[in-house]
Design a protein around this motif. Structure first.
Motif, short mmCIF file in Angstrom:
data_model
loop_
_atom_site.label_atom_id
_atom_site.label_comp_id
_atom_site.label_asym_id
_atom_site.label_seq_id
_atom_site.Cartn_x
_atom_site.Cartn_y
_atom_site.Cartn_z
N ARG A 119 -23.96 60.42 -8.77
CA ARG A 119 -24.37 60.92 -10.08
C ARG A 119 -25.86 60.73 -10.35
NH1 ARG A 119 -20.27 62.13 -13.54
NH2 ARG A 119 -21.90 63.53 -14.27
N GLY A 120 -26.57 60.12 -9.41
CA GLY A 120 -27.99 59.91 -9.62
C GLY A 120 -28.28 58.75 -10.55
N LYS A 121 -29.42 58.81 -11.22
CA LYS A 121 -29.89 57.69 -12.04
C LYS A 121 -29.30 57.75 -13.45
CE LYS A 121 -34.29 57.08 -9.62
NZ LYS A 121 -35.76 56.96 -9.77
N VAL A 122 -28.03 57.35 -13.55
CA VAL A 122 -27.32 57.32 -14.83
C VAL A 122 -27.14 55.86 -15.26
CG1 VAL A 122 -25.20 57.89 -16.06
CG2 VAL A 122 -26.12 59.47 -14.33
N LEU A 123 -27.62 55.54 -16.46
CA LEU A 123 -27.53 54.18 -16.98
C LEU A 123 -26.25 54.00 -17.79
CD1 LEU A 123 -31.21 53.72 -18.22
CD2 LEU A 123 -30.20 52.85 -16.09
N THR A 124 -25.58 52.88 -17.57
CA THR A 124 -24.38 52.55 -18.32
C THR A 124 -24.73 51.63 -19.49
OG1 THR A 124 -23.93 50.58 -17.00
CG2 THR A 124 -23.05 52.67 -16.18
N LYS A 125 -23.74 51.35 -20.32
CA LYS A 125 -23.92 50.41 -21.42
C LYS A 125 -24.38 49.04 -20.90
CE LYS A 125 -21.36 48.21 -25.22
NZ LYS A 125 -21.66 46.81 -24.79
#
Length: 612
Positions: A416-422
């Motif tokens: 998903r690439g550079k996806v930041l989570t909580k």
């Protein structure tokens, strides 16, 4: 008899006429809408099932019914599957084109024709086989309305007898074609047998062409590129598909619909996907970006006219950095052009699609296997680089039947690439959406619904700063555009590498891409065997170009770029990418009439440009 190309041997009365075994081009000339597609597919599969490498090319009109259509089957023991320029065996079923079809043949070709056409009076240097189709089909099919369709199976039976195609394989292929329609299968099989028996009793074999069993298709499949692409997209995890029907891309989404209905229904009986037919291509690409921004893996499929309409939204994706995948099944343009002919004419416009400064990632499949595998690569690249990725197929690849090894089950997981989570945001405290943290030009993003006050929920296509705030400051705009360009440069190391076929001892190089590949493979053999000329070959798989492309040009005195458009579009992209002093090494071989590229045209043009 051995499966050699041409064989002579002693017979009681002298030399037996030459036998050309598993090396022929069969052209079936019919009328669009006459039901010949099933007959032609049965003939193709029968040869394939006998272990002989085969390919099928359909040349059809852009109307619904009534105009001429041609289907060409190439059987070749050496595995060449590009279109063959010469036709060896014609099945003439269309009164409107029959004379022209016959007059275009080289001496010695065979013609199987409907008896009332009297084609045998046109030439004395061809071999003619008249068949009274109407008389043969009447007792087989009492229902007059169906005879037009069933009559086509008569020529399958006649051709099977004349070419030595195993009738058991014909039946197997026919029952596969009508797998859910037993009554129709039995009716058509009766027509095949009627044709076979008539030919055995009334036609004397005079031509040299034969099909003989081989073992070169064991374990292989036959599939069209659009079906392979649809399967690849499903495996890639697509969840939102938006489209507007247009030839030749429609069957990609239509096939995907069937796959998703079978494999993407949840335990509760509800679909885990959305496929939406939009009001036009502009709406379709807008929905793709909306879904991509929301976190879905989204795509559309179209052709050149649709690509033109998508230009503005392509710019939004590029500047706001929203992922999505676009399949362009290229056809002949400009304007409506020749909608049922193949081309590579969208390369240059798509590479820079939209206004302002844009550069888009292009993937260039050459086979049905790459339609499958590049579907997955396209989605991963789109999310990694947060942009549209265009998969540049064409009509020849998308709509025609191709042999292939079975597709490999994907080994790499979805990225998903550079996806930041909580949890990432809790640790970091916050982030700037358009800031280059890692030096690769790619910013970090969050998906809508991420439960954190620092998560981004807004994006814009207007001027913005690193934090996505509105800005018309020149330095913000320049910094942002330079960063986005850095993403494109980073992509050079992540897009599929070109395929190299080289011995390192020749001054002549060839660059091609997509379905041109199959003509190049054969043309290189022709150049070596007929002229003693060795060539190196680089097949492009993607744009931007990797370092191998630059090195290949540097290593050769002359590089021929072969493509299926008038204006040498890929050559133009290469010129923009290489050192200025290398530009003079490039030569263009253009193929523009909409028929799939054949090897002989490449060989002849290259030899002419070499002055030989």
């Amino acid at each position: 008899m051995a499966t050699t190309d041409v064989t002579l041997h002693e017979a009681a009365g002298g030399l037996e006429p030459k036998r050309i075994v598993n090396n022929m081009s069969i052209q079936v000339a019919t009328v669009n809408g006459s039901g010949s597609q099933s007959s032609n597919t049965v003939l193709l599969r029968s040869i394939f099932q006998m272990g002989v490498p085969v390919s099928g090319k359909n040349l059809f009109p852009s109307n619904i019914a009534g105009l001429p259509t041609w289907y060409t089957i190439r059987a070749n023991k050496d595995g060449y599957i590009a279109r063959k320029k010469e036709i060896d065996f014609v099945i003439a079923m269309n009164a409107e084109t029959a004379q022209e079809d016959v007059m275009s043949l080289a001496a010695g070709a065979a013609v199987l024709y409907d008896e009332p056409l009297n084609l045998n009076k046109l030439r004395s240097d061809l071999i003619f086989y008249p068949v009274p189709y109407d008389k043969l089909v009447a007792p087989v099919c009492p229902e007059a309305k169906l005879r037009k369709l069933v009559k086509n199976m008569i020529y399958v039976g006649v051709a099977a007898q004349l070419l030595d195609i195993d009738v058991a394989e014909v039946e197997k292929a026919l029952r596969k074609q009508f797998a859910t329609k037993v009554k129709a299968a039995n009716l058509n099989l009766a027509a095949v047998k009627a044709g076979f028996e008539y030919a055995a009793a009334n036609l004397t074999k005079q031509d040299p062409y034969f099909i003989q069993r081989m073992d070169k298709t064991q374990g292989m499949i036959i599939v069209d590129g659009n079906s392979a692409a649809a399967l690849g997209c499903m495996f890639a995890g697509v969840t939102v598909v938006t489209w507007y029907p247009i030839t030749p891309s429609s069957s990609l989404v239509e096939t995907l619909i069937e796959y998703m209905k079978e494999y993407r229904i949840g335990p509760n009986g509800k679909a885990t996907f959305a496929i939406v037919q939009a009001e036009d291509e502009l709406a379709a690409i807008g929905m793709v970006l909306g879904a991509g921004w929301a976190g879905a893996r989204s795509m559309t499929a179209t052709a050149g006219p649709g690509i033109s309409l998508m230009a503005e939204f392509a710019g939004l994706s590029y500047y706001a950095e929203v992922p999505g995948v676009v399949w362009d099944i290229q056809r002949v343009g400009p304007s409506t052009g020749l909608p049922t002919r193949t081309s590579q004419g969208d390369i240059l416009s798509t590479a820079f699609l939209s206004h302002g400064d844009t550069k888009n990632i292009l993937l260039l499949p050459c086979s049905v296997a790459e339609c499958f595998s590049m579907a997955q690569e396209a989605f991963n690249l789109a999310e990694q680089f947060q942009t549209l990725v265009f998969v540049m197929s064409d009509l020849d690849l998308g709509m025609n039947n191709w042999m292939s090894d079975p597709f490999e089950y994907p080994k790499e997981s979805i990225s998903r690439g550079k996806v930041l989570t909580k949890e990432d945001l809790d640790r970091m405290g916050g982030f700037a959406r358009y800031k280059d943290v890692d030096g690769d030009g790619i910013g970090y993003r969050t998906l809508p619904g991420t439960e954190h006050p620092a998560a981004a929920y807004f994006t814009r296509g207007t001027g913005h700063n690193e934090k996505s705030g509105y800005s018309e400051r020149p330095d913000d705009f320049e910094k942002n555009m330079e960063r986005i360009n850095k993403k494109f440069e980073t992509a050079r190391s992540f897009v599929p590498r070109p395929e190299l076929m080289t011995n390192g001892k020749t001054k002549i190089g060839i660059i091609a891409y997509g379905t041109s590949h199959w003509g190049i493979i054969e043309a290189r053999d022709q150049l070596r065997d007929e002229y003693g000329i060795e060539t190196d070959y680089l097949r492009l798989k993607a744009y931007p170009f990797s370092r191998e492309v630059h090195e290949f040009i540097e290593q050769h005195e002359r590089v021929y770029v072969v493509e299926q458009n008038r204006d040498a579009q890929m050559l133009s992209l290469i010129k923009l990418d290489i050192k200025p002093e290398l530009v003079t090494r490039l030569r263009s071989i253009a193929h523009i009439h909409g028929l799939p590229l054949d090897a002989r045209s490449v060989t002849d043009e290259l030899m002419s440009m070499e002055g030989k």
